[in-house]
Design a protein around this motif. Structure first.
Motif, PDB file in Angstrom:
ATOM      1  N   ASN A 262       0.754  -1.296   0.168  1.00 32.83           N
ATOM      2  CA  ASN A 262       0.158  -0.097   0.128  1.00 32.83           C
ATOM      3  C   ASN A 262       0.919   1.046  -0.194  1.00 32.83           C
ATOM      4  O   ASN A 262       0.722   2.278  -0.846  1.00 32.83           O
ATOM      5  CB  ASN A 262      -0.887   0.075   1.207  1.00 32.83           C
ATOM      6  CG  ASN A 262      -2.124  -0.899   0.910  1.00 32.83           C
ATOM      7  OD1 ASN A 262      -2.347  -1.135   0.020  1.00 32.83           O
ATOM      8  ND2 ASN A 262      -2.780  -1.114   2.140  1.00 32.83           N
ATOM      9  N   HIS A 263       1.696   1.301   0.872  1.00 38.71           N
ATOM     10  CA  HIS A 263       2.439   2.594   1.325  1.00 38.71           C
ATOM     11  C   HIS A 263       3.580   2.762   0.128  1.00 38.71           C
ATOM     12  O   HIS A 263       3.572   4.087  -0.324  1.00 38.71           O
ATOM     13  CB  HIS A 263       3.234   2.586   2.603  1.00 38.71           C
ATOM     14  CG  HIS A 263       2.021   2.620   3.806  1.00 38.71           C
ATOM     15  ND1 HIS A 263       0.850   3.366   3.402  1.00 38.71           N
ATOM     16  CD2 HIS A 263       2.041   2.324   5.028  1.00 38.71           C
ATOM     17  CE1 HIS A 263      -0.035   2.974   4.428  1.00 38.71           C
ATOM     18  NE2 HIS A 263       1.019   2.411   5.460  1.00 38.71           N
ATOM     19  N   PHE A 264       4.231   1.914  -0.378  1.00 39.35           N
ATOM     20  CA  PHE A 264       5.327   2.006  -1.189  1.00 39.35           C
ATOM     21  C   PHE A 264       5.143   1.615  -2.663  1.00 39.35           C
ATOM     22  O   PHE A 264       5.692   1.826  -3.741  1.00 39.35           O
ATOM     23  CB  PHE A 264       6.619   1.188  -0.755  1.00 39.35           C
ATOM     24  CG  PHE A 264       7.095   1.390   0.731  1.00 39.35           C
ATOM     25  CD1 PHE A 264       7.405   2.727   1.164  1.00 39.35           C
ATOM     26  CD2 PHE A 264       7.299   0.320   1.520  1.00 39.35           C
ATOM     27  CE1 PHE A 264       7.615   3.045   2.242  1.00 39.35           C
ATOM     28  CE2 PHE A 264       7.584   0.543   2.878  1.00 39.35           C
ATOM     29  CZ  PHE A 264       7.910   1.850   3.415  1.00 39.35           C
ATOM     30  N   GLY A 265       3.994   1.268  -2.594  1.00 32.12           N
ATOM     31  CA  GLY A 265       3.413   0.656  -4.120  1.00 32.12           C
ATOM     32  C   GLY A 265       4.285  -0.503  -4.919  1.00 32.12           C
ATOM     33  O   GLY A 265       4.355  -0.572  -5.969  1.00 32.12           O
ATOM     34  N   THR A 266       4.688  -1.374  -3.819  1.00 24.36           N
ATOM     35  CA  THR A 266       5.469  -2.305  -4.296  1.00 24.36           C
ATOM     36  C   THR A 266       4.814  -3.374  -4.923  1.00 24.36           C
ATOM     37  O   THR A 266       3.750  -3.740  -4.352  1.00 24.36           O
ATOM     38  CB  THR A 266       6.592  -2.971  -3.218  1.00 24.36           C
ATOM     39  OG1 THR A 266       7.128  -1.634  -2.476  1.00 24.36           O
ATOM     40  CG2 THR A 266       7.710  -3.470  -3.889  1.00 24.36           C
ATOM     41  N   THR A 267       5.153  -3.902  -6.027  1.00 30.86           N
ATOM     42  CA  THR A 267       4.546  -5.083  -6.329  1.00 30.86           C
ATOM     43  C   THR A 267       5.140  -6.357  -5.767  1.00 30.86           C
ATOM     44  O   THR A 267       6.361  -6.454  -5.640  1.00 30.86           O
ATOM     45  CB  THR A 267       4.832  -5.145  -8.002  1.00 30.86           C
ATOM     46  OG1 THR A 267       4.667  -3.655  -8.855  1.00 30.86           O
ATOM     47  CG2 THR A 267       4.056  -6.249  -8.640  1.00 30.86           C
ATOM     48  N   ILE A 268       4.378  -7.162  -5.683  1.00 32.25           N
ATOM     49  CA  ILE A 268       4.893  -8.356  -4.818  1.00 32.25           C
ATOM     50  C   ILE A 268       4.374  -9.577  -5.155  1.00 32.25           C
ATOM     51  O   ILE A 268       3.259  -9.873  -5.649  1.00 32.25           O
ATOM     52  CB  ILE A 268       4.194  -8.474  -3.219  1.00 32.25           C
ATOM     53  CG1 ILE A 268       4.933  -6.933  -2.535  1.00 32.25           C
ATOM     54  CG2 ILE A 268       4.577  -9.475  -2.493  1.00 32.25           C
ATOM     55  CD1 ILE A 268       4.200  -6.673  -1.176  1.00 32.25           C
ATOM     56  N   ALA A 269       5.278 -10.509  -5.471  1.00 35.84           N
ATOM     57  CA  ALA A 269       5.094 -11.925  -5.738  1.00 35.84           C
ATOM     58  C   ALA A 269       5.327 -12.765  -4.566  1.00 35.84           C
ATOM     59  O   ALA A 269       6.631 -12.821  -4.202  1.00 35.84           O
ATOM     60  CB  ALA A 269       5.751 -12.379  -7.203  1.00 35.84           C
ATOM     61  N   LEU A 270       4.523 -13.788  -4.030  1.00 29.84           N
ATOM     62  CA  LEU A 270       4.851 -14.344  -3.322  1.00 29.84           C
ATOM     63  C   LEU A 270       4.363 -15.905  -3.186  1.00 29.84           C
ATOM     64  O   LEU A 270       3.256 -16.057  -3.831  1.00 29.84           O
ATOM     65  CB  LEU A 270       4.113 -13.811  -1.694  1.00 29.84           C
ATOM     66  CG  LEU A 270       2.885 -13.826  -1.443  1.00 29.84           C
ATOM     67  CD1 LEU A 270       2.335 -15.066  -0.764  1.00 29.84           C
ATOM     68  CD2 LEU A 270       2.602 -12.532  -0.782  1.00 29.84           C
ATOM     69  N   ILE A 271       5.199 -16.632  -2.692  1.00 29.44           N
ATOM     70  CA  ILE A 271       4.958 -18.149  -2.274  1.00 29.44           C
ATOM     71  C   ILE A 271       4.526 -18.387  -1.200  1.00 29.44           C
ATOM     72  O   ILE A 271       4.992 -17.836  -0.142  1.00 29.44           O
ATOM     73  CB  ILE A 271       6.173 -19.131  -2.798  1.00 29.44           C
ATOM     74  CG1 ILE A 271       6.558 -18.753  -4.140  1.00 29.44           C
ATOM     75  CG2 ILE A 271       5.763 -20.639  -2.532  1.00 29.44           C
ATOM     76  CD1 ILE A 271       7.883 -19.461  -4.541  1.00 29.44           C
ATOM     77  N   GLU A 272       3.327 -19.120  -1.112  1.00 30.96           N
ATOM     78  CA  GLU A 272       2.910 -19.197   0.487  1.00 30.96           C
ATOM     79  C   GLU A 272       2.048 -20.737   0.618  1.00 30.96           C
ATOM     80  O   GLU A 272       1.329 -20.771  -0.456  1.00 30.96           O
ATOM     81  CB  GLU A 272       2.132 -17.936   0.881  1.00 30.96           C
ATOM     82  CG  GLU A 272       1.904 -18.042   2.520  1.00 30.96           C
ATOM     83  CD  GLU A 272       2.906 -18.590   3.309  1.00 30.96           C
ATOM     84  OE1 GLU A 272       4.021 -18.074   3.410  1.00 30.96           O
ATOM     85  OE2 GLU A 272       2.666 -19.769   4.207  1.00 30.96           O
ATOM     86  N   HIS A 273       2.186 -21.259   1.715  1.00 30.53           N
ATOM     87  CA  HIS A 273       1.582 -22.511   1.786  1.00 30.53           C
ATOM     88  C   HIS A 273       0.090 -22.152   2.485  1.00 30.53           C
ATOM     89  O   HIS A 273      -0.834 -23.097   2.730  1.00 30.53           O
ATOM     90  CB  HIS A 273       2.123 -23.675   2.490  1.00 30.53           C
ATOM     91  CG  HIS A 273       3.225 -24.375   1.541  1.00 30.53           C
ATOM     92  ND1 HIS A 273       2.594 -25.207   0.493  1.00 30.53           N
ATOM     93  CD2 HIS A 273       4.287 -24.418   1.378  1.00 30.53           C
ATOM     94  CE1 HIS A 273       3.553 -25.554  -0.393  1.00 30.53           C
ATOM     95  NE2 HIS A 273       4.695 -25.212   0.176  1.00 30.53           N
TER      96      HIS A 273
END
Lengths: 266, 306
Positions: A211-222
């Motif tokens: 939200n704050h930095f506008g960073t695009t995130i790709a995450l792996i999570e179980h």
């Protein structure tokens, strides 16, 4: 229903796309013809059963693995493989499944290491520790302190990370990635091995970063609960192939995904 | 009595500086990859051979410059042919690779440069000088070539210490040694760092090879000087440049003093022959250090969570 991979999306919106990527190690095929994209500003989850090729996919994106075929387009530039240095330069930061910190260094130094590419003053200036180099060191230190405050780890910043509990190590690792001020942040199981409270903290940080930095995130999570709550879109891998791609709700109802997770006779 | 002891001490310290220089080569590579580079000794030999043979065809300064080029080329070859293929492997695997490099270089050195004994003439004054004749009867005997060698080493050591301790290269090195992939992920160019460190270690080996070669002649046994660096490293700590210096001085002075002071004691008390103390003193000292302070005087204490 949202459009799937690469269709009906304005080209400028896509920060990274992989097309038809295949990767094998000897006789083992880790990825087979995988295509998907990541849009600017979204949280994109990559899920799948163990051994589905999720971490391999991240390794292809930041250049640790070089696929045998396929294309990777990042910020409008298409190439057959990334190199780790190029990826870092281009603004891709990441964390690792098994926490890859510099164990002998303090939390602060670890996060400072994330500023490597942002420091430009020559070696000579740094030896002298005067003028521009000192100003630069101070400037980066300030930035790092901001990140430390943001992640609420001020109290541990002088402790060698090897001594920290696992949950905090993961947070320091996130800090190091954030210190790179990335456009695209790759998180490999950011909540693995955490208790509920730690997971909630980490989820909050991820949402805040987005939200704050506008960073695009790709995450792996179980943890499916976490994935469904956090992500805008989900891509599902199984045995190195993409079996579904869409919003969390779409994916949750997809018969192939249900089969992959619950298991059917293959 | 004080005069001879002081003389021994000075002689020992001067030799110790040469040990430091060899140990320094190890420390550089250990810092940058967490690997004990078994090939450091043979690099000293290879560098000395290069200088010795090249100086037969060129004047000494040009021969040295060419040898620098040879060592940098060697670093490049090792990075390109060996290290690059082994990113993110265990330390023990990299160690085994340096073992391979050792035996290759040992043979290759003979193939290229020949296997006779060669000499390096650096044109340093040979005749010993006497100092402080007014204070001690007969003065103190000092070998000026050792003094010059020590001076060169000291300059080298200080320059390297500043370069690696103060700049952010130091931080990058520690990062690389701790975790290859994590270092790459923050944009530290792993290959360049390795190339740089091996090139610097090669040049350090060159200086050490020239000093030792001028002293002992260039022959196969030069690579065994590296074995003396082991106790130096254990004393000083594998990751510390100041440690390599202090360790070298302690070992150099210690073994000479032990020979002179301990020798007669052993003869008198136990009726032993008393010689050869110089050969084992360093290792016994190192062994004691391993028991008391395994990380060395200046090394980083490694803390593992279990």
């Amino acid at each position: 229903m949202r459009a799937s991979a690469g269709q009906g999306v304005a080209a400028g919106d896509i920060v990274l796309s992989v097309e038809d990527v295949s990767l094998g190690f000897g006789g083992v095929q880790a990825l087979t013809g995988v295509s998907f994209d990541i849009r600017n500003g979204e949280i994109r989850a990559i899920i799948g059963p163990n051994g589905a090729g999720k971490t391999s996919m991240l390794n292809v994106i930041n250049g640790f693995y070089h696929p045998q075929s396929g294309r990777i387009t990042f910020k409008g530039k298409t190439r057959s493989k990334m190199r780790p240095y190029e990826a870092a330069r281009g603004g891709i930061a990441r964390t690792f499944q098994n926490v890859a910190l510099f164990k002998g260094m303090t939390a602060l130094d670890n996060i400072m290491a994330g500023r490597t590419l942002k420091m430009h003053r020559g070696v000579l200036w740094q030896i002298l520790r005067v003028g521009p180099a000192l100003a630069e060191e101070v400037e980066h230190r300030l930035k790092v302190e901001e990140i430390i405050d943001f992640l609420e780890i001020a109290h541990i910043r002088k402790i060698p990370v090897g001594r920290l509990p696992y949950g905090l190590q993961k947070r320091v690792e996130l800090g190091r990635a954030l210190a790179m001020e990335p456009n695209l942040l790759l998180l490999d199981e950011p909540m693995a091995g955490m208790n509920l409270e730690e997971k909630e903290d980490m989820s909050r940080f991820i949402i805040d970063v987005n939200n704050h930095f506008g960073t695009t995130i790709a995450l792996i999570e179980h943890d499916m609960g976490v994935v469904m709550d956090l992500s805008d879109r989900v891509v599902v891998l199984d045995y190195g192939r993409k079996i579904a791609d869409g919003t969390p709700d779409d994916v949750k109802r997809d018969q192939k995904v249900i089969d992959a997770y619950l298991g059917v006779g293959h | 009595m004080l005069g001879p002891i002081l003389e021994t001490l000075i002689g020992g310290l001067l030799t110790g500086v040469l040990y430091s220089l060899v140990a320094l080569g190890f420390v550089l590579i250990f810092k940058a990859s967490g690997v004990f580079n078994f090939a450091q000794g043979v690099m000293v030999l290879f560098a000395a051979l290069s200088v010795a043979r090249l100086s037969e065809f060129f004047p000494m300064p040009i021969a040295i410059a060419l040898a620098v080029v040879v060592m940098i080329a060697l670093a490049y070859a090792i990075e390109f042919l060996v290290l690059r293929r082994l990113v993110n492997q265990e330390g023990i695997i990299l160690f085994m690779a340096t073992l391979g490099v050792t035996y290759f270089l040992e043979g290759f050195g003979q193939t290229v440069w020949g296997s006779d004994i060669y000499k390096i003439d650096l044109g340093m004054p040979k005749n010993p000088i006497f100092v402080l004749e007014s204070v001690f009867p007969g003065g103190l005997l000092i070998d000026p070539s050792e003094l010059i060698a020590a001076l060169i080493c000291a300059i080298m050591v200080v320059a390297l210490a500043i370069f690696f301790q103060v700049t952010r290269v130091g931080r990058a090195l520690r990062a690389v040694a701790d975790d290859h992939q994590a270092a790459q992920s923050v944009g530290i160019p792993l290959n360049q760092i390795w190339l740089m460190v091996w090139a610097v270690a090669g040049i350090v080996a060159l200086v050490a090879g020239m000093m030792w070669g001028a002293k002992l002649g260039v022959q196969f046994s030069l690579s065994l000087v590296a074995l003396k660096a082991l106790p130096v490293l254990i004393l000083g700590g594998f990751t510390s440049i100041p440690g390599a210096i202090v360790g070298g001085l302690i070992i150099g002075a210690g073994e000479k003093l032990a020979e002179v002071v301990l020798g007669p004691v052993l003869i008198r008390m136990f009726d032993l022959a008393g010689g050869g103390i110089e050969n084992w003193f360093a290792y016994v000292l190192a062994l004691m250090f391993l028991l008391v302070r395994p990380q060395g005087l200046f090394g980083e204490k490694i803390i593992e969570r279990v």
